[in-house]
Design an enzyme around this catalytic site. Structure first.
Site, PDB file in Angstrom:
ATOM      1  CG  ASP A  61     -21.875  64.753  12.614  1.00  0.00           C
ATOM      2  OD1 ASP A  61     -20.688  65.038  12.410  1.00  0.00           O
ATOM      3  OD2 ASP A  61     -22.820  65.291  12.002  1.00  0.00           O
ATOM      4  CD  GLU A 234     -18.520  72.100  13.956  1.00  0.00           C
ATOM      5  OE1 GLU A 234     -19.470  72.865  13.718  1.00  0.00           O
ATOM      6  OE2 GLU A 234     -17.850  71.560  13.045  1.00  0.00           O
TER       7      GLU A 234
END
Length: 562
Positions: A61, A234
């Site tokens: 991420d 997301e």
């Protein structure tokens, strides 16, 4: 013996060492060596090339920001402490660790969280001389942000955002001085299908550091095309480029259908329209049998260089036997091209390259240690605080370890907590960054019964190995314990050594080869003796163990029944 009061910054956490007591059962480690060697890294880079991944091992991420000539990058850390690793670069290729953003128990209160809970998907941004890091502390605090004027810290105490639910918050600073937080959350009403999520946006008051009440609204429902039931929209990031507002998201889940998709609008009040050729980054649909596959790519962030180029950082994995990976989700870098005012990270059907021409830059970073490629890393414990490579599970609230730089060792108090339980074990680990590795530690032999100490390979509470030695009267016992999702902890091999057969110190090690793993010790003559050969390392892979993290290798000590 009670030590005199002393405070020391250890691993980023401020601990008081006055209560560290030598009367407790403890283990002393003299060094730790990690050596990684993958064939894909063996050939030297051509002039002007860079190597993917730019951060090998469990660095998922990624989020990136630029401040002048400098780039700063952060990653998710889940239930490891300290939290949110942060790196600095001047060329996007060579990265040096600045440590971690969340380094105090107040910033990162983790206790009894499962490994894949904790800190999710941070975003870092630089605005008007201040760095902002916004993220989610799952199960504990929800969404919050911290600030700093120096990215190496200290960072502020958490500014909580109770109005904002869900995960993966992004903070965006508009030209008119307003700021906005964008995040993943449940849709309005009942979800229409499994994996149906939405992207929400709120205005954020920079002066009061509060969310503007009533400003929250959905900007994307479901994903790029809700009629096709897209899942897990997301990881949003907002950018304003050439008069357009762009929304970059992850879609498809974090496994092999992962992707990055793009939307745009002329104003933040307009509908965000998806690009007709989404996704702009994915590896789904490619031949599973391709050599050295890079898989599960997605969750990207964009940055423009001072020279005007656009680049994307994103997560991906290096798999073996098509679908297994033990190293976790890593950070990769690709150039961004533009077509009809849409950014494209990688055309559909193309493979992510391991080597590409590097970004144009007048400056480069002299990293203190490599973050990719083949290398040897060693810690002889000569520093006053743990190197930034090391992590613990959960927040360190009691001083169960102590660095002794004058003696060149680290002492770890043996606790009753096991690697298979949620209560914090006495475990200090560093990432596995290669499919093929050798990790070893020199351990002072336990001088009393009732304690074991050694080296562990840890993916989760349900997936780990522990090679340890313990004293039992007039002999020493070596054992390898295996924990898997299918079986509770069990001893899979053991050996007995007479006191005369060992020195005062012993080397314990583990060697990994993709889906296989060995455990060994070195005898008095320095010869390697395998305790276990070719054990199943796939149980440490995400495919088998599940979760979002990679394997850690490190030191563990625990009490044992006499």
């Amino acid at each position: 013996m009670k030590l005199s009061p002393l405070s020391s910054l250890i691993g980023g956490f401020v601990l008081t060492l006055s209560s560290f007591c030598s009367a407790e059962k403890s283990a002393t480690f003299l060094d730790f060596t990690y050596e990684g060697k993958d064939a894909i890294f063996s050939q030297p880079l051509a002039k002007g090339e860079y190597q993917n991944p730019i951060l090998a091992g469990f660095f998922p991420d990624p989020s990136i920001t630029r401040a002048g000539d400098d780039y700063y990058l952060v990653n998710s850390s889940f239930s490891y402490s300290p939290g949110v690793p942060i790196f600095h670069s001047k060329d996007l290729v060579h990265w040096e660790s600045l440590g971690h953003v969340l380094v105090t128990p107040k910033q990162l209160p983790l206790k009894n969280q499962r490994v894949s809970r904790g800190i999710y998907a941070p975003t870092i941004r630089y605005h008007d001389g201040v760095f902002y890091m916004i993220t989610t502390l799952v199960d504990v605090r929800g969404n919050f942000l911290v600030t700093a004027t120096n990215p190496a810290g200290p960072w502020s105490d958490p500014i909580e955002l109770p109005e904002i639910g869900g995960i993966d918050p992004d903070i965006f600073f508009d030209d008119d001085g307003r700021a906005y937080i964008t995040h993943n959350e449940a849709p309005i009403g009942e979800p229409l299908y499994s994996g149906h999520r939405a992207i929400w946006q709120w205005e954020f008051d920079l002066k009061t550091k509060t969310v503007v009440k009533g400003s929250g609204h959905v900007i994307v429902n479901g994903g790029t095309d809700i009629s096709k039931k897209p899942v897990w929209i997301e990881g949003p990031h907002i950018y304003k480029i050439n008069g357009w507002y762009y929304l970059l998201c992850a879609e498809g889940g974090t496994s092999f259908d992962h992707s990055a998709v793009i939307f745009r609008a002329r104003t933040l009040k307009d509908k965000f329209v998806p690009y007709e050729n989404n996704p702009i980054l994915t590896q789904r649909g490619l031949d599973d049998a391709r050599p050295n596959p890079i898989t599960t790519v997605g969750h990207a962030d964009l940055v423009q260089t001072k020279e005007g180029e656009w680049w994307a950082v994103f997560l991906g994995t290096r798999s073996y036997e098509k679908k297994y990976f033990n190293t976790g989700r890593e950070t990769f870098l690709l150039p961004v091209t533009w077509k009809n005012e849409w950014p494209i990270i990688l055309e559909n059907g193309k493979e992510v390259s391991y080597r590409l021409p590097a970004p144009r830059t007048e400056k480069s970073t002299a990293a203190s240690q490599p973050t990719t490629g083949n290398f040897v890393w060693k810690d002889k414990f000569t520093t006053n605080k743990l190197l930034s490579d090391w992590n613990t599970l959960g927040t360190v609230e009691t001083d169960w370890y102590k660095l002794n730089p004058d003696k060149k060792n680290i002492t770890i108090n043996a606790g009753e907590n096991r690697l298979s339980g949620l209560a914090q074990p006495a475990f200090i680990g560093r990432r596995q960054q290669h499919m093929h590795f050798d990790a070893r530690t020199t351990l002072k032999l336990p001088d009393e019964d009732g304690i074991s100490a050694g080296i562990a390979a840890f993916q989760s509470h349900e997936a780990n190995y522990y090679l340890a030695i313990q004293r039992q009267a007039d002999k020493y016992t070596l054992f390898v314990e295996q924990t898997s999702k299918q079986n509770p902890p069990k001893i899979i091999a053991s050996a007995t050594l007479a006191k005369k057969d060992v020195d005062k110190n012993i080397v314990l090690g583990t060697e990994g080869d993709a889906g296989k793993i060995d455990f060994y010790y070195q005898n008095k003559a320095g010869k390697r003796i395998n305790i276990v050969e070719g054990a199943d390392a796939k149980l440490l892979s995400t495919e088998i163990a599940g979760g979002f993290t990679g394997t850690y290798l490190g030191m563990h000590a625990r009490t044992e029944p006499k």
